[in-house]
Design a protein around this motif. Structure first.
Motif, PDB file in Angstrom:
ATOM      1  N   GLU A   1       0.859  -1.181   0.000  1.00 33.41           N
ATOM      2  CA  GLU A   1       0.000   0.000   0.000  1.00 33.41           C
ATOM      3  C   GLU A   1       0.897   1.233   0.000  1.00 33.41           C
ATOM      4  OE1 GLU A   1      -2.910  -0.110   3.091  1.00 33.41           O
ATOM      5  OE2 GLU A   1      -3.560  -2.125   2.542  1.00 33.41           O
ATOM      6  N   PHE A   2       0.831   1.959  -1.100  1.00 32.17           N
ATOM      7  CA  PHE A   2       1.674   3.140  -1.279  1.00 32.17           C
ATOM      8  C   PHE A   2       0.752   4.343  -1.384  1.00 32.17           C
ATOM      9  CE2 PHE A   2       4.581   6.060  -3.309  1.00 32.17           C
ATOM     10  CZ  PHE A   2       5.807   5.719  -2.753  1.00 32.17           C
ATOM     11  N   ALA A   3       0.967   5.350  -0.550  1.00 33.56           N
ATOM     12  CA  ALA A   3       0.096   6.531  -0.520  1.00 33.56           C
ATOM     13  C   ALA A   3       0.924   7.793  -0.719  1.00 33.56           C
ATOM     14  CB  ALA A   3      -0.649   6.599   0.803  1.00 33.56           C
ATOM     15  N   ILE A   4       0.293   8.773  -1.348  1.00 27.78           N
ATOM     16  CA  ILE A   4       0.896  10.092  -1.524  1.00 27.78           C
ATOM     17  C   ILE A   4      -0.131  11.108  -1.050  1.00 27.78           C
ATOM     18  CG2 ILE A   4       1.941  11.718  -3.133  1.00 27.78           C
ATOM     19  CD1 ILE A   4       2.467   9.375  -5.016  1.00 27.78           C
ATOM     20  N   ASP A   5       0.249  11.930  -0.070  1.00 20.81           N
ATOM     21  CA  ASP A   5      -0.715  12.916   0.426  1.00 20.81           C
ATOM     22  C   ASP A   5      -0.632  14.199  -0.402  1.00 20.81           C
ATOM     23  OD1 ASP A   5       1.605  14.122   1.323  1.00 20.81           O
ATOM     24  OD2 ASP A   5       1.066  14.100   3.447  1.00 20.81           O
ATOM     25  N   ALA A   6      -1.431  15.197  -0.021  1.00 17.52           N
ATOM     26  CA  ALA A   6      -1.545  16.426  -0.815  1.00 17.52           C
ATOM     27  C   ALA A   6      -0.234  17.200  -0.884  1.00 17.52           C
ATOM     28  CB  ALA A   6      -2.646  17.312  -0.241  1.00 17.52           C
ATOM     29  N   SER A   7       0.608  17.082   0.122  1.00 10.47           N
ATOM     30  CA  SER A   7       1.884  17.808   0.109  1.00 10.47           C
ATOM     31  C   SER A   7       2.972  17.061  -0.652  1.00 10.47           C
ATOM     32  CB  SER A   7       2.343  18.073   1.550  1.00 10.47           C
ATOM     33  OG  SER A   7       2.613  16.842   2.201  1.00 10.47           O
ATOM     34  N   GLY A   8       2.705  15.860  -1.143  1.00 15.60           N
ATOM     35  CA  GLY A   8       3.694  15.095  -1.898  1.00 15.60           C
ATOM     36  C   GLY A   8       4.470  14.108  -1.050  1.00 15.60           C
ATOM     37  N   GLN A   9       4.152  14.005   0.238  1.00 14.21           N
ATOM     38  CA  GLN A   9       4.821  13.045   1.127  1.00 14.21           C
ATOM     39  C   GLN A   9       4.381  11.628   0.758  1.00 14.21           C
ATOM     40  OE1 GLN A   9       7.185  13.392   3.600  1.00 14.21           O
ATOM     41  NE2 GLN A   9       7.108  11.175   3.706  1.00 14.21           N
ATOM     42  N   ARG A  10       5.334  10.707   0.674  1.00 19.68           N
ATOM     43  CA  ARG A  10       5.055   9.306   0.297  1.00 19.68           C
ATOM     44  C   ARG A  10       5.017   8.437   1.547  1.00 19.68           C
ATOM     45  NH1 ARG A  10       7.735  11.826  -3.726  1.00 19.68           N
ATOM     46  NH2 ARG A  10       7.279  11.235  -5.872  1.00 19.68           N
ATOM     47  N   PHE A  11       4.126   7.418   1.505  1.00 20.63           N
ATOM     48  CA  PHE A  11       3.964   6.499   2.635  1.00 20.63           C
ATOM     49  C   PHE A  11       3.997   5.068   2.107  1.00 20.63           C
ATOM     50  CE2 PHE A  11       1.955  10.426   3.891  1.00 20.63           C
ATOM     51  CZ  PHE A  11       2.379  10.602   5.198  1.00 20.63           C
ATOM     52  N   TRP A  12       4.836   4.237   2.720  1.00 23.37           N
ATOM     53  CA  TRP A  12       4.960   2.810   2.374  1.00 23.37           C
ATOM     54  C   TRP A  12       4.288   2.026   3.490  1.00 23.37           C
ATOM     55  CZ3 TRP A  12       7.815   0.476  -1.683  1.00 23.37           C
ATOM     56  CH2 TRP A  12       7.930  -0.915  -1.602  1.00 23.37           C
ATOM     57  N   ASN A  13       3.134   1.472   3.227  1.00 24.46           N
ATOM     58  CA  ASN A  13       2.322   0.749   4.223  1.00 24.46           C
ATOM     59  C   ASN A  13       2.133   1.580   5.496  1.00 24.46           C
ATOM     60  OD1 ASN A  13       1.976  -1.488   2.565  1.00 24.46           O
ATOM     61  ND2 ASN A  13       3.755  -2.544   3.399  1.00 24.46           N
ATOM     62  N   GLY A  14       1.865   2.874   5.324  1.00 21.54           N
ATOM     63  CA  GLY A  14       1.625   3.765   6.439  1.00 21.54           C
ATOM     64  C   GLY A  14       2.866   4.416   7.014  1.00 21.54           C
ATOM     65  N   GLU A  15       4.033   4.019   6.586  1.00 21.17           N
ATOM     66  CA  GLU A  15       5.297   4.555   7.107  1.00 21.17           C
ATOM     67  C   GLU A  15       5.841   5.610   6.132  1.00 21.17           C
ATOM     68  OE1 GLU A  15       9.857   2.918   7.406  1.00 21.17           O
ATOM     69  OE2 GLU A  15       8.217   1.479   7.591  1.00 21.17           O
ATOM     70  N   PRO A  16       6.135   6.833   6.600  1.00 20.83           N
ATOM     71  CA  PRO A  16       6.637   7.864   5.678  1.00 20.83           C
ATOM     72  C   PRO A  16       8.034   7.506   5.154  1.00 20.83           C
ATOM     73  CG  PRO A  16       6.421   8.731   7.919  1.00 20.83           C
ATOM     74  CD  PRO A  16       5.943   7.329   7.945  1.00 20.83           C
ATOM     75  N   VAL A  17       8.216   7.689   3.836  1.00 21.48           N
ATOM     76  CA  VAL A  17       9.501   7.416   3.189  1.00 21.48           C
ATOM     77  C   VAL A  17       9.792   8.528   2.188  1.00 21.48           C
ATOM     78  CG1 VAL A  17       9.424   4.899   3.419  1.00 21.48           C
ATOM     79  CG2 VAL A  17       8.423   5.976   1.422  1.00 21.48           C
ATOM     80  N   SER A  18      11.053   8.693   1.849  1.00 24.58           N
ATOM     81  CA  SER A  18      11.425   9.656   0.806  1.00 24.58           C
ATOM     82  C   SER A  18      11.297   8.980  -0.558  1.00 24.58           C
ATOM     83  CB  SER A  18      12.858  10.133   1.029  1.00 24.58           C
ATOM     84  OG  SER A  18      13.746   9.045   0.859  1.00 24.58           O
ATOM     85  N   ARG A  19      11.417   9.780  -1.627  1.00 30.36           N
ATOM     86  CA  ARG A  19      11.302   9.196  -2.970  1.00 30.36           C
ATOM     87  C   ARG A  19      12.435   8.217  -3.233  1.00 30.36           C
ATOM     88  NH1 ARG A  19      12.768  11.262  -8.763  1.00 30.36           N
ATOM     89  NH2 ARG A  19      11.858   9.530  -9.910  1.00 30.36           N
ATOM     90  N   GLU A  20      13.638   8.532  -2.801  1.00 32.19           N
ATOM     91  CA  GLU A  20      14.788   7.656  -3.041  1.00 32.19           C
ATOM     92  C   GLU A  20      14.640   6.335  -2.275  1.00 32.19           C
ATOM     93  OE1 GLU A  20      15.053  10.867  -2.042  1.00 32.19           O
ATOM     94  OE2 GLU A  20      15.582  11.704  -3.994  1.00 32.19           O
ATOM     95  N   ALA A  21      14.181   6.431  -1.020  1.00 34.08           N
ATOM     96  CA  ALA A  21      13.986   5.205  -0.235  1.00 34.08           C
ATOM     97  C   ALA A  21      12.858   4.363  -0.825  1.00 34.08           C
ATOM     98  CB  ALA A  21      13.679   5.554   1.221  1.00 34.08           C
ATOM     99  N   ALA A  22      11.808   5.030  -1.318  1.00 32.11           N
ATOM    100  CA  ALA A  22      10.709   4.296  -1.946  1.00 32.11           C
ATOM    101  C   ALA A  22      11.184   3.608  -3.218  1.00 32.11           C
ATOM    102  CB  ALA A  22       9.548   5.241  -2.244  1.00 32.11           C
ATOM    103  N   ALA A  23      12.019   4.276  -4.017  1.00 25.99           N
ATOM    104  CA  ALA A  23      12.550   3.673  -5.245  1.00 25.99           C
ATOM    105  C   ALA A  23      13.425   2.470  -4.922  1.00 25.99           C
ATOM    106  CB  ALA A  23      13.324   4.710  -6.048  1.00 25.99           C
ATOM    107  N   ALA A  24      14.225   2.565  -3.841  1.00 28.45           N
ATOM    108  CA  ALA A  24      15.073   1.436  -3.450  1.00 28.45           C
ATOM    109  C   ALA A  24      14.213   0.259  -2.966  1.00 28.45           C
ATOM    110  CB  ALA A  24      16.041   1.873  -2.348  1.00 28.45           C
ATOM    111  N   ARG A  25      13.159   0.556  -2.198  1.00 27.09           N
ATOM    112  CA  ARG A  25      12.277  -0.533  -1.748  1.00 27.09           C
ATOM    113  C   ARG A  25      11.524  -1.165  -2.916  1.00 27.09           C
ATOM    114  NH1 ARG A  25       9.109   1.082   3.810  1.00 27.09           N
ATOM    115  NH2 ARG A  25      10.930   1.254   5.167  1.00 27.09           N
ATOM    116  N   LEU A  26      11.091  -0.331  -3.868  1.00 26.19           N
ATOM    117  CA  LEU A  26      10.404  -0.877  -5.049  1.00 26.19           C
ATOM    118  C   LEU A  26      11.342  -1.777  -5.846  1.00 26.19           C
ATOM    119  CD1 LEU A  26       8.356   2.229  -6.242  1.00 26.19           C
ATOM    120  CD2 LEU A  26       7.441   0.097  -5.303  1.00 26.19           C
TER     121      LEU A  26
END
Length: 139
Positions: free
Chosen positions: A65-90
């Motif tokens: 479950e990947f979410a992006i809120d209105a400010s552009g913050q990314r969440f990986w299963n409810g945990e906030p992550v940066s774009r680089e960390a999300a790309a590495a996890r993906l």
């Protein structure tokens, strides 16, 4: 089997042997009757039965479950992550078998560029099963 003779004294006697010819005739008639009626006694119901396979059941793929809120913050299963960390996890999830399903939930006010970057990162990681989560109108 007894044969008749020309002797007058013995000609009037009855023979005590069984005549089997009529018995054979009756048995042949019964055999023919059974041969004819045996196929009629089977009451088969024509059914189109399902086919069963003997292959092993594969577990359903894991869901991210990947979410992006209105400010552009990314969440990986409810945990906030940066774009680089999300790309590495993906990228790490893209190497697993079976590949997980990515469920993308984005706020309706988020910039399209943030969603496009996330989709590009998922495609680069090799994830092909991507679902967009939305809420029905009226809520």
């Amino acid at each position: 089997m007894a044969f008749a003779s020309f002797d007058g004294r013995r000609g009037a006697q009855l023979t005590a042997e069984i005549n089997v010819v009529p018995l054979i005739d009756v048995m042949l008639v019964l055999l023919v009757i059974f041969i004819v009626t045996a196929p009629l006694l089977t009451h088969a119901v024509k059914l189109d039965l399902p086919r069963a396979s003997s292959s092993a059941n594969e577990p359903p793929p894991q869901r991210i479950e990947f979410a992006i809120d209105a400010s552009g913050q990314r969440f990986w299963n409810g945990e906030p992550v940066s774009r680089e960390a999300a790309a590495a996890r993906l990228a790490a999830e893209g190497r697993r078998e079976p590949k997980p399903e990515l469920q993308l939930r984005a706020d309706h006010r988020v910039r399209y560029g943030d969603v496009a970057q996330t989709l590009a990162d998922a495609a680069a990681a090799g994830l092909t099963r991507i679902g967009f989560v939305s809420e029905p109108e009226g809520r």
